[in-house]
Write a protein that holds these residues in place. Sequence first.
Motif, PDB file in Angstrom:
ATOM      1  N   ALA A   1       0.828  -1.204   0.000  1.00 39.05           N
ATOM      2  CA  ALA A   1       0.000   0.000   0.000  1.00 39.05           C
ATOM      3  C   ALA A   1       0.862   1.253   0.000  1.00 39.05           C
ATOM      4  O   ALA A   1       1.957   1.280   0.566  1.00 39.05           O
ATOM      5  CB  ALA A   1      -0.902   0.003   1.219  1.00 39.05           C
ATOM      6  N   MET A   2       0.343   2.304  -0.631  1.00 35.94           N
ATOM      7  CA  MET A   2       1.020   3.592  -0.660  1.00 35.94           C
ATOM      8  C   MET A   2      -0.032   4.690  -0.595  1.00 35.94           C
ATOM      9  O   MET A   2      -1.104   4.574  -1.196  1.00 35.94           O
ATOM     10  CB  MET A   2       1.847   3.723  -1.931  1.00 35.94           C
ATOM     11  N   ILE A   3       0.278   5.772   0.131  1.00 39.19           N
ATOM     12  CA  ILE A   3      -0.684   6.860   0.339  1.00 39.19           C
ATOM     13  C   ILE A   3      -0.063   8.165  -0.131  1.00 39.19           C
ATOM     14  O   ILE A   3       1.107   8.443   0.130  1.00 39.19           O
ATOM     15  CB  ILE A   3      -1.067   6.963   1.825  1.00 39.19           C
ATOM     16  N   LYS A   4      -0.881   8.973  -0.848  1.00 39.06           N
ATOM     17  CA  LYS A   4      -0.464  10.319  -1.261  1.00 39.06           C
ATOM     18  C   LYS A   4      -1.466  11.331  -0.721  1.00 39.06           C
ATOM     19  O   LYS A   4      -2.679  11.170  -0.870  1.00 39.06           O
ATOM     20  CB  LYS A   4      -0.406  10.431  -2.779  1.00 39.06           C
ATOM     21  N   ILE A   5      -0.930  12.385  -0.079  1.00 42.55           N
ATOM     22  CA  ILE A   5      -1.744  13.467   0.481  1.00 42.55           C
ATOM     23  C   ILE A   5      -1.462  14.736  -0.308  1.00 42.55           C
ATOM     24  O   ILE A   5      -0.314  15.042  -0.622  1.00 42.55           O
ATOM     25  CB  ILE A   5      -1.420  13.675   1.971  1.00 42.55           C
ATOM     26  N   GLY A   6      -2.527  15.498  -0.648  1.00 46.07           N
ATOM     27  CA  GLY A   6      -2.322  16.784  -1.298  1.00 46.07           C
ATOM     28  C   GLY A   6      -3.107  16.938  -2.577  1.00 46.07           C
ATOM     29  O   GLY A   6      -3.925  16.089  -2.951  1.00 46.07           O
ATOM     30  N   ASP A   7      -2.840  18.046  -3.270  1.00 45.80           N
ATOM     31  CA  ASP A   7      -3.579  18.387  -4.487  1.00 45.80           C
ATOM     32  C   ASP A   7      -2.706  18.271  -5.727  1.00 45.80           C
ATOM     33  O   ASP A   7      -2.913  18.974  -6.720  1.00 45.80           O
ATOM     34  CB  ASP A   7      -4.159  19.798  -4.382  1.00 45.80           C
ATOM     35  N   ASP A   8      -1.712  17.379  -5.708  1.00 46.57           N
ATOM     36  CA  ASP A   8      -0.800  17.202  -6.825  1.00 46.57           C
ATOM     37  C   ASP A   8      -1.257  16.044  -7.711  1.00 46.57           C
ATOM     38  O   ASP A   8      -1.663  14.984  -7.203  1.00 46.57           O
ATOM     39  CB  ASP A   8       0.616  16.885  -6.330  1.00 46.57           C
ATOM     40  N   ALA A   9      -1.175  16.230  -9.031  1.00 45.62           N
ATOM     41  CA  ALA A   9      -1.244  15.073  -9.921  1.00 45.62           C
ATOM     42  C   ALA A   9      -0.068  14.165  -9.570  1.00 45.62           C
ATOM     43  O   ALA A   9       1.042  14.643  -9.298  1.00 45.62           O
ATOM     44  CB  ALA A   9      -1.176  15.522 -11.375  1.00 45.62           C
ATOM     45  N   PHE A  10      -0.283  12.856  -9.577  1.00 40.98           N
ATOM     46  CA  PHE A  10       0.724  11.988  -8.966  1.00 40.98           C
ATOM     47  C   PHE A  10       0.730  10.621  -9.640  1.00 40.98           C
ATOM     48  O   PHE A  10      -0.319  10.103 -10.045  1.00 40.98           O
ATOM     49  CB  PHE A  10       0.430  11.828  -7.472  1.00 40.98           C
ATOM     50  N   VAL A  11       1.930  10.056  -9.740  1.00 40.95           N
ATOM     51  CA  VAL A  11       2.110   8.686 -10.223  1.00 40.95           C
ATOM     52  C   VAL A  11       2.525   7.818  -9.038  1.00 40.95           C
ATOM     53  O   VAL A  11       3.587   8.041  -8.437  1.00 40.95           O
ATOM     54  CB  VAL A  11       3.183   8.616 -11.327  1.00 40.95           C
ATOM     55  N   PHE A  12       1.678   6.865  -8.671  1.00 43.34           N
ATOM     56  CA  PHE A  12       2.016   5.923  -7.610  1.00 43.34           C
ATOM     57  C   PHE A  12       3.008   4.898  -8.170  1.00 43.34           C
ATOM     58  O   PHE A  12       2.645   4.125  -9.076  1.00 43.34           O
ATOM     59  CB  PHE A  12       0.764   5.205  -7.106  1.00 43.34           C
ATOM     60  N   PRO A  13       4.251   4.842  -7.622  1.00 48.76           N
ATOM     61  CA  PRO A  13       5.259   3.906  -8.153  1.00 48.76           C
ATOM     62  C   PRO A  13       5.111   2.512  -7.534  1.00 48.76           C
ATOM     63  O   PRO A  13       6.013   2.014  -6.857  1.00 48.76           O
ATOM     64  CB  PRO A  13       6.572   4.568  -7.751  1.00 48.76           C
ATOM     65  N   ILE A  14       3.977   1.879  -7.757  1.00 50.31           N
ATOM     66  CA  ILE A  14       3.649   0.641  -7.050  1.00 50.31           C
ATOM     67  C   ILE A  14       3.892  -0.578  -7.930  1.00 50.31           C
ATOM     68  O   ILE A  14       3.969  -0.490  -9.159  1.00 50.31           O
ATOM     69  CB  ILE A  14       2.185   0.675  -6.565  1.00 50.31           C
ATOM     70  N   GLY A  15       4.023  -1.723  -7.281  1.00 55.00           N
ATOM     71  CA  GLY A  15       4.232  -2.981  -7.972  1.00 55.00           C
ATOM     72  C   GLY A  15       3.977  -4.135  -7.032  1.00 55.00           C
ATOM     73  O   GLY A  15       3.572  -3.953  -5.876  1.00 55.00           O
ATOM     74  N   ASP A  16       4.229  -5.352  -7.542  1.00 57.72           N
ATOM     75  CA  ASP A  16       3.969  -6.538  -6.733  1.00 57.72           C
ATOM     76  C   ASP A  16       4.773  -7.696  -7.316  1.00 57.72           C
ATOM     77  O   ASP A  16       4.818  -7.887  -8.536  1.00 57.72           O
ATOM     78  CB  ASP A  16       2.472  -6.864  -6.764  1.00 57.72           C
ATOM     79  N   ASN A  17       5.443  -8.452  -6.406  1.00 55.85           N
ATOM     80  CA  ASN A  17       6.172  -9.649  -6.821  1.00 55.85           C
ATOM     81  C   ASN A  17       7.182  -9.372  -7.935  1.00 55.85           C
ATOM     82  O   ASN A  17       7.354 -10.168  -8.852  1.00 55.85           O
ATOM     83  CB  ASN A  17       5.200 -10.740  -7.267  1.00 55.85           C
ATOM     84  N   GLY A  18       7.855  -8.226  -7.860  1.00 59.91           N
ATOM     85  CA  GLY A  18       8.892  -7.921  -8.830  1.00 59.91           C
ATOM     86  C   GLY A  18       8.402  -7.276 -10.109  1.00 59.91           C
ATOM     87  O   GLY A  18       9.193  -7.101 -11.055  1.00 59.91           O
ATOM     88  N   TYR A  19       7.139  -6.920 -10.175  1.00 52.16           N
ATOM     89  CA  TYR A  19       6.584  -6.260 -11.360  1.00 52.16           C
ATOM     90  C   TYR A  19       6.188  -4.831 -10.999  1.00 52.16           C
ATOM     91  O   TYR A  19       5.464  -4.603 -10.027  1.00 52.16           O
ATOM     92  CB  TYR A  19       5.364  -7.011 -11.872  1.00 52.16           C
ATOM     93  N   TYR A  20       6.624  -3.895 -11.828  1.00 49.30           N
ATOM     94  CA  TYR A  20       6.313  -2.481 -11.650  1.00 49.30           C
ATOM     95  C   TYR A  20       5.056  -2.156 -12.446  1.00 49.30           C
ATOM     96  O   TYR A  20       4.985  -2.424 -13.650  1.00 49.30           O
ATOM     97  CB  TYR A  20       7.488  -1.635 -12.119  1.00 49.30           C
ATOM     98  N   ALA A  21       4.038  -1.570 -11.784  1.00 44.52           N
ATOM     99  CA  ALA A  21       2.755  -1.288 -12.429  1.00 44.52           C
ATOM    100  C   ALA A  21       2.230   0.050 -11.918  1.00 44.52           C
ATOM    101  O   ALA A  21       1.335   0.096 -11.065  1.00 44.52           O
ATOM    102  CB  ALA A  21       1.764  -2.404 -12.151  1.00 44.52           C
ATOM    103  N   PRO A  22       2.746   1.166 -12.398  1.00 49.78           N
ATOM    104  CA  PRO A  22       2.344   2.476 -11.865  1.00 49.78           C
ATOM    105  C   PRO A  22       0.881   2.793 -12.153  1.00 49.78           C
ATOM    106  O   PRO A  22       0.308   2.377 -13.168  1.00 49.78           O
ATOM    107  CB  PRO A  22       3.275   3.440 -12.593  1.00 49.78           C
ATOM    108  N   LEU A  23       0.283   3.542 -11.239  1.00 54.07           N
ATOM    109  CA  LEU A  23      -1.072   4.072 -11.375  1.00 54.07           C
ATOM    110  C   LEU A  23      -0.991   5.573 -11.158  1.00 54.07           C
ATOM    111  O   LEU A  23      -0.352   6.028 -10.199  1.00 54.07           O
ATOM    112  CB  LEU A  23      -2.011   3.421 -10.363  1.00 54.07           C
TER     113      LEU A  23
END
Length: 822
Positions: free
Chosen positions: A498-520
């Motif tokens: 899990a990752m959390i972003k606070i604020g009014d910025d457009a943002f790319v969540f640098p998230i992944g799972d099991n060695g795979y990068y899958a940004p949202l």
Amino acid sequence: MNKILTFCLLLFSFAAISQNRTWVGGSGAWDVAANWSPASVPTPVNHVIISGPTSIPQLMGSVTVNNLTMSGGAKLDLNSDTLTVTSSASITTIAGLMTKTGAFNGVMLAGRFTINNAEFTDIELEKIGGLAVSSTVNGATIFNGNAIITNNSTPTAPFNIGNSGVSAIVFNGPATFNRNNATINIAGLGSVTFHDKTTLNVIGAGNVYNLANQGTVVFNDTVFINSAVGGNINIGNTGGITTINAPGAIQTNTGYSGGVINITNLTQNGTASNGPISPATLRVTTSTFGGNFSSLTNSIDFSMSTFSRVNSFEAGVMVVDSCDFSAAGGSTTFTKSATGQVNWPGSNIFHGNFVFNRNITGIVNLANAGGNTFLGDVLINNNVGNSNFFLLSGAGFTSFFHGDIEIQGLTGINFGPGKMEIAGTGTRMFSALPLFTHNIDTIIMNADSSVFELLSDVQIRGQLTLSDGIISSASSQLRLLDNATVVGGADSSHVDGAMIKIGDDAFVFPIGDNGYYAPLSISAPLNVTDTYFAQYYKQNPLLGGYPPANTGLNIDHVSVKEYWAIAGGLSPLVITLSWDYRSGGVTNPIDLRVVQWNGIQWADMGNGAWTGTPASGTISTSGVLIMGPPIYLTLASSTALPENPLPIELLTFTARPDEDKVLLEWTTATETDNDYFTIERSKDGRQFEAIAQVPGAGNSTTSLDYALTDENPLIGQSYYRLRQTDYNGEFSFSNMESVFMNQTAGGDIQYFPNPVSGVLQIYTAKGAQLRLLNAFGQQVATAIEAGEGHWQLDTTHLPHGMYVLQAGHGNQLESYKVVVKD
């Protein structure tokens, strides 16, 4: 006439009294008048002269004279008595001759000593009286046996040993110095060598000891420093060099408290322990200590020095700059136990574990002008009720962490404006008890494909840089505050969990799972207080309870490979998902869709815009999504197969020890054009080799189970993964699983998973005694035997944190680290 006669008689009498007394008796008793010229025993007003190699007077009791001159190789037998020279004692040899004059077995007191090229055995020299002039010991003077030198001068005047540049003073036996409010200088310009133990006693707080001012001091045994009244000791302050050879160290035998100890250019070549000492201030510069070091002071100031082994420093005010700690093993502990601030310039290296105990208020800054490097674990005990502990105190400076980071105490800490770089190899953890949130300005993940596991919440105020390695937030929250940014992101470096972003910025969540990068990505929220949570799941949505077969209007088929979750906030958002090789095959991005699980089926959220190529790209919703409770998103196709096949079918893949073998099991949900599976094995998690191949089912819409046994596993740590290959030659990898295999010895043990959130599986020799201990050494769980050589230990009732698994086999008792997570 009578007055003139009286004056002449008095003058004659004074001249008779104050004349010289010269020894002429060869070897004989001091108190025999015939041994002197003129023939009378010296009185307190006489100047005594002893000269020549055959002159050996022997005291027959304590004696007082006005002056003493010894030369020409003369000797003096004090006979365990005391010779007091109220004015000046000059003890020298004929020019060019060495170590001829001797005095032994007694005490010599003098208002001033001038000693050059002399030799003493079992002597005590004490400067006394009111002569405000220095005493000196120079040349090639040698002290054999016990030597005691005391400066008791009033008014104060220094006692200089080895003050001239040509001096080479040697103490062959134990040496004791007593400083009573008057300075003692050792090796001002020359060299002084101590072959036995040396003791420096401070009797009066006034004035100082100065060692190796510009000369050289060598200790070949321990030097003891003792004081109950304070007083200062300076070692090497103006360029001199001091060496302590084995088995020597700096210690105290009656205690040292108060005063200032300054140590510069000192090298300890042995490994004997130094301290504990307790001056008011301890300063160490450009010095090296080969042994342990401990001190309890009001203030420490260390710079450009090496403390090679186990160290413990306790003070209120601390300055530590460009030092090297514990390179030869052990840990270093700093304890703030008095008022004052801790202001470290930084640029220090800690090779072993680092512990800082903050037991009293006062700001702690550990990196004001440069980052520190921590090659072992870091433990911070913040035992006061505020967060003014700045491990990263200097803006722009980077500190490097190669081990676990643990924060204990009464509150969280504010790390400061500096940067934290996670470096090195191997899995390491960030944990805290109690579970406070800790504020960090910048985290740089550069850990050689390793994992940094967050077991406690962390807030980032500045920047998260992802260069190499995975941040795991499965057991905590990783929050980026308003205006915080992210740099980087790849399969090799992202946030897993899990990752959390606070604020009014457009943002790319640098998230992944099991060695795979899958940004949202999200569009800019409307409020600076909006808080959004995002997580990526590299698995079939069916496992989350969202069947891919339940498709909504205009959707032909849904990915069985991945999905995302996002929640929170008050602002409606445009959501952008990503795809690449992990997504199972995109052939026509125009017909690709973002779909949202609406509780019943996967509903079409459109294709508002896409970027990239069929190999990799991004796709956005065609409008905004209403946020709040968690929503689940994935990729889908509006056209039928073979367009956008999204074919991945693997549900699970596990590897576990099975006696002396490794059992590999995996399950597929569906299969599309699946030719075969290749089982690959690696010693280091990087270089893999194929060890077996299992045929696939081709095409299947039902769940299928597979299993394979590695009959000859690697000893120690090894890694397994599946390579799934389609008929057209395209392939993809599963998650990586690790296994640890011991050689078959009676005391060996295997246990997994670690970290554990449920039942710990343990394999070891029959008859083992197993128990789990907490950080206080208290037993908190006992393993239950589940079969021959197989035990199970339930951890579900335990709070997360670090524990010790203790295994007993006969007379052997081994301990292993176990991490319990939520």
